[in-house]
Enzyme design. Structure first.
Site, PDB file in Angstrom:
ATOM      1  N   GLU A 251      57.011 -11.545  20.743  1.00 38.03           N
ATOM      2  CA  GLU A 251      55.643 -11.628  20.233  1.00 38.03           C
ATOM      3  C   GLU A 251      55.000 -10.251  20.153  1.00 38.03           C
ATOM      4  OE1 GLU A 251      54.066 -14.601  19.134  1.00 38.03           O
ATOM      5  OE2 GLU A 251      56.195 -15.094  19.228  1.00 38.03           O
TER       6      GLU A 251
ATOM      7  N   TRP B 137      56.453  -8.534  17.143  1.00 37.74           N
ATOM      8  CA  TRP B 137      55.814  -9.031  15.914  1.00 37.74           C
ATOM      9  C   TRP B 137      54.542  -8.246  15.622  1.00 37.74           C
ATOM     10  CZ3 TRP B 137      56.944 -11.785  11.799  1.00 37.74           C
ATOM     11  CH2 TRP B 137      57.919 -12.777  11.839  1.00 37.74           C
TER      12      TRP B 137
ATOM     13  N   TRP C  75      45.773 -21.845  -6.919  1.00 38.75           N
ATOM     14  CA  TRP C  75      45.014 -22.349  -5.773  1.00 38.75           C
ATOM     15  C   TRP C  75      43.844 -23.206  -6.254  1.00 38.75           C
ATOM     16  CZ3 TRP C  75      47.560 -21.621  -1.423  1.00 38.75           C
ATOM     17  CH2 TRP C  75      48.379 -20.494  -1.269  1.00 38.75           C
TER      18      TRP C  75
ATOM     19  N   ASN D  11      48.266 -20.274  19.606  1.00 41.72           N
ATOM     20  CA  ASN D  11      49.085 -19.707  18.538  1.00 41.72           C
ATOM     21  C   ASN D  11      49.809 -20.758  17.705  1.00 41.72           C
ATOM     22  OD1 ASN D  11      50.340 -17.337  17.194  1.00 41.72           O
ATOM     23  ND2 ASN D  11      52.212 -18.220  18.020  1.00 41.72           N
TER      24      ASN D  11
ATOM     25  N   TRP E  73      44.766 -18.559   0.920  1.00 43.33           N
ATOM     26  CA  TRP E  73      44.804 -18.086   2.303  1.00 43.33           C
ATOM     27  C   TRP E  73      43.711 -17.067   2.622  1.00 43.33           C
ATOM     28  CZ3 TRP E  73      45.607 -12.855   2.694  1.00 43.33           C
ATOM     29  CH2 TRP E  73      46.267 -12.212   1.642  1.00 43.33           C
TER      30      TRP E  73
ATOM     31  N   TRP F 143      48.729 -15.251   8.317  1.00 41.95           N
ATOM     32  CA  TRP F 143      48.271 -16.099   7.220  1.00 41.95           C
ATOM     33  C   TRP F 143      49.248 -16.083   6.052  1.00 41.95           C
ATOM     34  CZ3 TRP F 143      45.100 -19.990   6.422  1.00 41.95           C
ATOM     35  CH2 TRP F 143      44.194 -20.292   7.447  1.00 41.95           C
TER      36      TRP F 143
END
Length: 470
Positions: A276, A279, A308, A343, A361, A384
């Site tokens: 994590e 990341w 969208w 998360n 998004w 996202w």
């Protein structure tokens, strides 16, 4: 005299810019510059603004132990901060300005503007890589290009980590400067930048407690992290992300504590938490190499063709936790009330917005930044775009989270749901994930699902296929 410009690095320990400035033995002064109009345009959450304000008071105390005064300025924008900083540096006869690099586009352009503005003066600007364990450009593939996929990035990152000793350094005490003790811009806890604030009192801001939170997690919880982190009703995550976001903790401090007293190989829980942290650095590297990510663009070009939907009512239902899907609504209410979201649920609600409601998004990204106490642009944007299947390292567009399946798997008894949706308290476990199937559903005040999962999943597959084939 040397000046250290604090931004999202609100700590004295393991702060590269501060440490290098104090090594000289010269007097050092620190400054923090509030920029409310830029913060507004960047959707800074009022709860994070409050944490920053509280942290500044603690930072001032930590700096005082080093004989360093913290000065404070408020201007409107990043550009204004450059002009204000130059004026301050000249008035104090500063010879060097030290700062830690930030990799987002606006932030990097601000620092380039500072470099240009002082070029004609005798002041030297020294920029340090501090936010990541390894600076962007130092973890690359065999073609010397940056990684666009996480797994090979992590492999190269950890290989370098294993070969290089981890250093966590502390600044030195410097010679005090009497003239600064009475400086008109000296920071005071009464300073209140002109920006909305929401209480962050649930999160300690003092250095001693933050360090202890890190120690406690690594001593007591991290070995079970891989087993508990996906269950929102459990206290299975570190809850340290707010401190990483404002720089009250560094990644080096986290990794050093993670490995403290450990003999390789480390436990599965430690490995997962380490991933994590990697990341976070991965998304920082991407922001550096792809300025378009700071400008609202998709990482993959074909995603520009996605059609969208414009659904203000459905967007509002999602924001307010009134979609009729309990796990989604519980997560959104957790965010709205606490400024934090588990998360696993960040992925669930992001998938719901983009794959069930077919809403861009951008809307979710901005809503998160405007409400999260741990809002960090690179990580938020990366998360996202990962969920929307528009980013790098994204699985094919058919990654569509089933909210009922996620709920049943990670909140089987509905403990998390009932905590945040007390109106569903009476719903039996059998129906807690799909209350619309409960025969007595009319007895509870809870909305029906605003969309049908199966229908919207099929539409998502169609919309994404059309975009790829365009």
């Amino acid at each position: 005299m040397r000046l250290v410009w604090f931004r999202r690095d609100l700590r004295v320990e393991d702060n590269s810019a501060l440490i290098e400035a104090t090594k000289t033995g010269e007097p050092v002064v620190a400054v923090y510059i509030a920029t409310p109009k830029t913060w507004q345009s960047h959707d800074l959450a009022p709860i994070q603004a409050d944490l920053v304000a509280r942290r500044l008071a603690c930072l001032q105390q930590d700096l005082a132990l080093l004989n360093i005064e913290l000065l404070y300025l408020q201007v409107d924008t990043f550009s204004d901060s450059v002009e204000a900083l130059q004026r301050l540096a000249l008035s104090l006869n500063v010879t060097h300005i030290h700062l830690n690099r930030e990799y987002e586009w606006n932030e990097s352009q601000r620092d380039e503007e500072l470099k240009s503005s002082i070029a004609s003066t005798s002041i030297e600007l020294i920029r340090h890589h501090d936010k990541c364990l390894f600076p962007p450009g130092s973890v690359v593939n065999k073609q010397q290009q940056y990684f666009k996929v996480f797994t090979p990035f992590k492999r190269a990152y950890l290989a370098r980590f294993a070969a290089q000793p981890l250093m966590v350094s502390k600044p030195s005490v410097v010679e005090s400067s009497d003239e600064l003790r009475q400086h008109q811009l000296r920071y005071s806890p009464e300073c209140s930048f002109d920006y909305p604030r929401k209480s962050s009192q649930a999160y300690p801001a003092d250095t001693k407690t933050i360090r202890q939170l890190l120690r406690d997690f690594c001593n007591e919880s991290v070995d079970d992290y891989h087993q508990q982190r996906d269950f929102p009703a459990l206290f299975g995550t570190s809850k340290l992300s707010p401190y990483l976001a404002i720089g009250a903790l560094s990644i080096r401090q986290c990794l050093a504590r993670l490995y403290y007293g450990q003999q390789p190989p480390i436990s599965a829980g430690r490995e997962i938490w380490q991933s994590e942290l990697v990341w976070r650095d991965f998304y920082q590297h991407l922001i550096h190499f792809e300025p378009k990510l700071s400008k609202g663009h998709n990482f993959v070009s074909w995603a520009d063709n996605i059609q969208w939907h414009h659904e203000p009512d459905k967007l509002a239902a999602w924001q307010q936790g009134k979609t009729g899907y309990p796990i989604v609504d519980a997560a959104m209410r957790q965010l709205n009330q606490t400024g934090w979201m588990h998360n696993r649920l960040r992925m669930v609600v992001a998938s719901f917005l983009t794959k069930h409601l077919h809403i861009h998004w951008h809307h979710g990204e901005r809503y998160f930044m405007a409400n999260l106490i741990d809002g960090d642009y690179p990580a938020n944007n990366g998360g996202w775009q990962w969920s929307a299947s528009t980013g790098c390292d994204a699985q094919p567009y058919f990654r569509i989270f089933n909210p009922m399946a996620q709920s049943e798997k990670f909140d089987a008894k509905g403990a998390f749901i009932r905590h945040w949706l007390p109106e569903l308290e009476a719903v039996p476990d059998k129906f807690i994930h799909q209350p619309w199937l409960w025969p007595n559903v009319s007895s509870v005040s809870y909305p029906s699902p605003i969309v049908d999962h199966k229908t919207e999943r099929a539409l998502t597959l169609q919309l994404f296929k059309q975009a790829k084939d365009f």
